[in-house]
Design a protein around this motif. Structure first.
Motif, PDB file in Angstrom:
ATOM      1  N   ALA A 130      -6.760  -0.628   9.259  1.00 11.90           N
ATOM      2  CA  ALA A 130      -5.486  -1.100   9.824  1.00 11.90           C
ATOM      3  C   ALA A 130      -4.400  -0.033   9.672  1.00 11.90           C
ATOM      4  CB  ALA A 130      -5.061  -2.396   9.137  1.00 11.90           C
ATOM      5  N   ASP A 131      -4.413   0.701   8.570  1.00 14.42           N
ATOM      6  CA  ASP A 131      -3.424   1.766   8.373  1.00 14.42           C
ATOM      7  C   ASP A 131      -3.579   2.827   9.468  1.00 14.42           C
ATOM      8  OD1 ASP A 131      -1.290   2.784   6.640  1.00 14.42           O
ATOM      9  OD2 ASP A 131      -2.654   4.449   6.286  1.00 14.42           O
ATOM     10  N   ALA A 132      -4.813   3.212   9.741  1.00 14.03           N
ATOM     11  CA  ALA A 132      -5.068   4.211  10.801  1.00 14.03           C
ATOM     12  C   ALA A 132      -4.713   3.662  12.176  1.00 14.03           C
ATOM     13  CB  ALA A 132      -6.534   4.638  10.743  1.00 14.03           C
TER      14      ALA A 132
ATOM     15  N   HIS B  83       0.791  -1.241   0.000  1.00 15.35           N
ATOM     16  CA  HIS B  83       0.000   0.000   0.000  1.00 15.35           C
ATOM     17  C   HIS B  83       0.823   1.291   0.000  1.00 15.35           C
ATOM     18  CE1 HIS B  83       0.497  -0.051   4.415  1.00 15.35           C
ATOM     19  NE2 HIS B  83       0.164   1.228   4.382  1.00 15.35           N
ATOM     20  N   ASP B  84       2.035   1.248   0.543  1.00 14.74           N
ATOM     21  CA  ASP B  84       2.856   2.476   0.597  1.00 14.74           C
ATOM     22  C   ASP B  84       4.075   2.395  -0.329  1.00 14.74           C
ATOM     23  OD1 ASP B  84       1.341   3.960   2.402  1.00 14.74           O
ATOM     24  OD2 ASP B  84       2.350   3.104   4.153  1.00 14.74           O
ATOM     25  N   LEU B  85       4.122   1.395  -1.183  1.00 13.58           N
ATOM     26  CA  LEU B  85       5.356   1.116  -1.927  1.00 13.58           C
ATOM     27  C   LEU B  85       5.868   2.305  -2.746  1.00 13.58           C
ATOM     28  CD1 LEU B  85       7.564  -0.881  -2.638  1.00 13.58           C
ATOM     29  CD2 LEU B  85       6.059  -1.846  -4.400  1.00 13.58           C
TER      30      LEU B  85
ATOM     31  N   SER C  92      -7.548   3.332  -1.778  1.00 11.34           N
ATOM     32  CA  SER C  92      -8.463   3.952  -0.793  1.00 11.34           C
ATOM     33  C   SER C  92      -7.964   3.806   0.640  1.00 11.34           C
ATOM     34  CB  SER C  92      -9.847   3.303  -0.904  1.00 11.34           C
ATOM     35  OG  SER C  92      -9.776   1.942  -0.536  1.00 11.34           O
ATOM     36  N   HIS C  93      -6.634   3.578   0.823  1.00 17.16           N
ATOM     37  CA  HIS C  93      -6.184   3.209   2.170  1.00 17.16           C
ATOM     38  C   HIS C  93      -5.978   4.377   3.129  1.00 17.16           C
ATOM     39  CE1 HIS C  93      -1.945   4.138   0.890  1.00 17.16           C
ATOM     40  NE2 HIS C  93      -1.846   4.463   2.160  1.00 17.16           N
ATOM     41  N   SER C  94      -5.982   5.619   2.626  1.00 12.88           N
ATOM     42  CA  SER C  94      -5.471   6.703   3.482  1.00 12.88           C
ATOM     43  C   SER C  94      -6.480   7.263   4.486  1.00 12.88           C
ATOM     44  CB  SER C  94      -4.871   7.814   2.630  1.00 12.88           C
ATOM     45  OG  SER C  94      -5.820   8.249   1.709  1.00 12.88           O
TER      46      SER C  94
HETATM   47 FE   FE2 Z   1       0.548   3.037   5.431  1.00 16.86          FE
END
Ligand code: FE2
Length: 186
Positions: free
Chosen positions: A123-125, A58-60, A103-105
Motif C-alpha cells: 500500500a505504501d508503494a 508507519h511514517d510517524l 518492513s514497509h519501505s
Molecule cells: Fe509511507
C-alpha cells in the motif's frame, strides 16, 4: 477505540509545524496507505486492526523529525511499540504492528513475511503511484531537487514501485499507473 485515538494523534502530528512533509501528508499519503492496505487485507485475509495501526503509524518518526528519514521504518516501529504499550495493547500484537512498520519501505511479497507486512508495504508503494501531485510537491518543494533530478527520482520511484507490487496491488491501481507513466514518459 485504539485505531481512532491513534489516527487522531497522527492527524495532530501532521498538522504540527515540525512536520516537513506538510499537513497534506495525512490525506495524500497516510489515508491512502491505510485505504489500500485495508483493501489488500480484505482480499488476502489479513488482520485489519494490525494493518490499520501500522498504516497510521508507519511514517510517524519522520513526521516528527525529518532528519530521521533514512532510518524512519525502524524509528517509527520503536515509537509504535512505546505508544501501544502505554495503551495496554497486547505484546504479541504490538510486535506484529512494529514488524509491519519496520518492513514497509519496499513491497513485501506473499510468503516473505506476514500478510499484514505484505499489505502495508504494498500500500505504501501504491500510494506513491496514485498521488503524483503530492509526490511532485515532495520532490521539488520538500526535498528541493533540481528539475532533472526530481523528474528522474519520480520516474524511478513509480517504475520501481510498480515492478515490485504483488499482482493484487497492481490490479487495483493499473489505470492510474498507466496515466502517471504517460505523464512522466516512462
Ligand atoms: Fe509511507
Amino acid at each position: 477505540m485504539l485505531i481512532d485515538t491513534t489516527r487522531d494523534y497522527v492527524t495532530g502530528e501532521c498538522r504540527s509545524a515540525r512536520n516537513a512533509f506538510s499537513p497534506a501528508f495525512f490525506e495524500e499519503h497516510l489515508s491512502v496507505v491505510v485505504g489500500y492496505a485495508r483493501q489488500l487485507g480484505q482480499t488476502l485475509g489479513g488482520d485489519l486492526e494490525i494493518i490499520e495501526l501500522a498504516g497510521w503509524l508507519h511514517d510517524l518518526s519522520a513526521i516528527q523529525d525529518f532528519a530521521v528519514l533514512p532510518r524512519h521504518p525502524a524509528a517509527s516501529a520503536e515509537i509504535a511499540r512505546r505508544m501501544l504499550l502505554k495503551e495496554g495493547y497486547p505484546a504479541d500484537r504490538i510486535e506484529r504492528v512494529a514488524t509491519c512498520i519496520a518492513s514497509h519501505s519496499a513491497p513485501v511479497q506473499v510468503g516473505n513475511g506476514s500478510i499484514e507486512q505484505v499489505c502495508v508495504s504494498n500500500a505504501d508503494a501504491m500510494s506513491q503511484i496514485v498521488k503524483p501531485a503530492y509526490w511532485f510537491y515532495y520532490v521539488f518543494n520538500v526535498r528541493q531537487f533540481a528539475f532533472a533530478d526530481g523528474r528522474d527520482w519520480l520516474r524511478q520511484r513509480v517504475e520501481n514501485n510498480w515492478t515490485a507490487l504483488i499482482p493484487q496491488a497492481r490490479a487495483i491501481i493499473e489505470k492510474p499507473y498507466l496515466q502517471v507513466g504517460e505523464c512522466l514518459k516512462l
